[in-house]
Design a protein around this motif. Structure first.
Motif, short mmCIF file in Angstrom:
data_model
loop_
_atom_site.label_atom_id
_atom_site.label_comp_id
_atom_site.label_asym_id
_atom_site.label_seq_id
_atom_site.Cartn_x
_atom_site.Cartn_y
_atom_site.Cartn_z
N ALA A 54 92.26 31.40 35.33
CA ALA A 54 92.40 32.53 36.25
C ALA A 54 92.60 33.83 35.48
O ALA A 54 92.03 34.87 35.84
N ASP A 55 93.39 33.77 34.42
CA ASP A 55 93.63 34.98 33.62
C ASP A 55 92.35 35.46 32.97
O ASP A 55 92.07 36.66 32.91
N SER A 56 91.54 34.52 32.49
CA SER A 56 90.27 34.88 31.85
C SER A 56 89.33 35.54 32.85
O SER A 56 88.68 36.55 32.54
N VAL A 57 89.26 34.99 34.07
CA VAL A 57 88.41 35.56 35.11
C VAL A 57 88.86 36.98 35.46
O VAL A 57 88.06 37.89 35.60
N ASN A 58 90.18 37.16 35.60
CA ASN A 58 90.71 38.48 35.95
C ASN A 58 90.41 39.50 34.86
O ASN A 58 90.08 40.65 35.14
N ARG A 59 90.55 39.10 33.60
CA ARG A 59 90.29 40.03 32.51
C ARG A 59 88.83 40.43 32.48
O ARG A 59 88.50 41.59 32.20
N LEU A 60 87.93 39.48 32.75
CA LEU A 60 86.50 39.81 32.76
C LEU A 60 86.17 40.79 33.87
O LEU A 60 85.24 41.59 33.75
N ALA A 61 86.92 40.72 34.97
CA ALA A 61 86.69 41.65 36.07
C ALA A 61 87.19 43.05 35.74
O ALA A 61 86.77 44.02 36.38
N ARG A 62 88.07 43.15 34.76
CA ARG A 62 88.64 44.44 34.40
C ARG A 62 88.00 44.98 33.13
O ARG A 62 88.67 45.41 32.20
N MET A 63 86.69 44.97 33.09
CA MET A 63 85.94 45.58 31.99
C MET A 63 84.62 46.09 32.53
O MET A 63 84.13 45.63 33.56
N LEU A 64 84.05 47.06 31.85
CA LEU A 64 82.77 47.65 32.26
C LEU A 64 81.74 47.43 31.17
O LEU A 64 82.01 47.65 29.99
N GLU A 65 80.54 47.03 31.58
CA GLU A 65 79.43 46.91 30.65
C GLU A 65 78.74 48.28 30.55
O GLU A 65 78.91 49.14 31.42
N PRO A 66 77.95 48.49 29.48
CA PRO A 66 77.30 49.80 29.30
C PRO A 66 76.51 50.28 30.51
O PRO A 66 76.55 51.47 30.85
N ALA A 67 75.80 49.38 31.19
CA ALA A 67 75.02 49.80 32.36
C ALA A 67 75.93 50.30 33.47
O ALA A 67 75.63 51.29 34.16
N GLU A 68 77.05 49.63 33.69
CA GLU A 68 78.02 50.06 34.70
C GLU A 68 78.63 51.41 34.32
O GLU A 68 78.89 52.26 35.18
N TRP A 69 78.87 51.58 33.03
CA TRP A 69 79.43 52.84 32.53
C TRP A 69 78.46 53.98 32.82
O TRP A 69 78.85 55.07 33.23
N ALA A 70 77.17 53.75 32.60
CA ALA A 70 76.16 54.78 32.85
C ALA A 70 76.11 55.15 34.32
O ALA A 70 75.97 56.32 34.69
N GLU A 71 76.22 54.16 35.19
CA GLU A 71 76.16 54.40 36.63
C GLU A 71 77.37 55.16 37.14
O GLU A 71 77.35 55.72 38.23
N ALA A 72 78.44 55.20 36.35
CA ALA A 72 79.67 55.89 36.78
C ALA A 72 79.55 57.41 36.67
O ALA A 72 80.44 58.14 37.10
N GLY A 73 78.46 57.90 36.09
CA GLY A 73 78.25 59.34 36.00
C GLY A 73 79.17 60.03 35.02
O GLY A 73 79.71 61.11 35.30
N ILE A 74 79.37 59.44 33.85
CA ILE A 74 80.24 60.03 32.83
C ILE A 74 79.60 61.29 32.27
O ILE A 74 78.46 61.26 31.82
N PRO A 75 80.30 62.44 32.28
CA PRO A 75 79.69 63.67 31.76
C PRO A 75 79.47 63.62 30.26
O PRO A 75 80.27 63.05 29.52
N LEU A 76 78.37 64.22 29.84
CA LEU A 76 78.06 64.27 28.41
C LEU A 76 78.92 65.32 27.71
O LEU A 76 79.21 66.38 28.28
N LEU A 77 79.30 65.02 26.49
CA LEU A 77 79.97 66.01 25.66
C LEU A 77 78.93 66.97 25.08
O LEU A 77 77.88 66.53 24.61
N ARG A 78 79.22 68.26 25.10
CA ARG A 78 78.28 69.22 24.52
C ARG A 78 78.29 69.13 23.00
O ARG A 78 77.25 69.27 22.36
N SER A 79 79.46 68.95 22.41
CA SER A 79 79.59 68.89 20.95
C SER A 79 80.41 67.67 20.55
O SER A 79 81.58 67.78 20.17
N PRO A 80 79.82 66.48 20.64
CA PRO A 80 80.60 65.27 20.39
C PRO A 80 81.18 65.19 18.99
O PRO A 80 82.31 64.76 18.81
#
Length: 212
Positions: A20-46
């Protein structure tokens, strides 16, 4: 005639605490595709942001640096802390990030829309490719920003090979986890880009999200 016993609902639905703990931890992470869909603003000068945080906090492996930027990408506040020796869990990371944000800057929950952005720089071993630990930090950063009234900004890894804005394909060889911090006046010089590596094909989606 044959007699038998059907397994009880409790038996058939029982799950070990470890599973159960392993399943819960997997639910509390984001994959790169999900991160992109979240609309994260780009840094102008990273690189300037990364170099500035590297100079101020001098992170070593398993050190997280959370920073708050204003609308012009100027550093408003920042804090660094060592990761606890626990399994990668977005909930634990969220709590740690939120605790440090509360120490260094007041919340913006009264605003209708966030005006400040939080970014996270995490120094770790390995290469620039996405890991489950990165996914947990992404989940934690997004949730901590929501609870503190901030925009969720970039997640950046710092390794021996250099720095990488995960999901964007932007990075550089310096600073890295083994390099000496440079003077703050030099943070915008000597850009040395790394080959694109999105860790999941999210660069195009992120480029459509411009920083406001």
């Amino acid at each position: 005639m044959t007699f038998g016993f059907a397994p009880s609902a409790a038996t058939s639905m029982s799950v070990s605490p470890a599973s159960a703990d392993s399943v819960n931890r997997l639910a509390r992470m984001l994959e790169p595709a999900e991160w992109a869909e979240a609309g994260i603003p780009l840094l102008r000068s990273p690189r300037e942001v990364v170099s500035g945080l590297h100079t101020r906090h001098r992170p070593t492996p398993e050190t997280a640096v959370v920073a708050v930027l204003d609308h012009e990408e100027r550093l408003t506040a920042s804090a660094s802390f060592a990761r606890r020796s626990i399994a990668a869990d977005g909930w634990e990371f969220r709590n740690a990030l939120l605790a440090h944000l509360r120490r260094v800057i007041p919340h913006d929950l009264r605003r209708r829309t966030p005006v400040r952005t939080a970014v996270l720089l995490y120094c770790r071993e390995g290469d620039e490719r996405w890991t489950e630990e990165d996914g947990a930090w992404m989940w934690g950063l997004r949730d901590a920003c929501t609870l503190h009234g901030l925009r969720c900004g970039a997640y950046i890894t710092l390794t021996r090979g250099g720095w990488q804005v995960l999901g964007e394909g932007r990075g550089g060889r310096r600073p890295n986890s083994a390099s000496q911090p440079s003077a703050l006046v030099d943070t915008s010089l000597d850009y040395d880009p790394l080959p694109l590596c999105t860790g999941g094909g999210a660069a195009q989606a992120l480029r459509r999200t411009a920083a406001r």
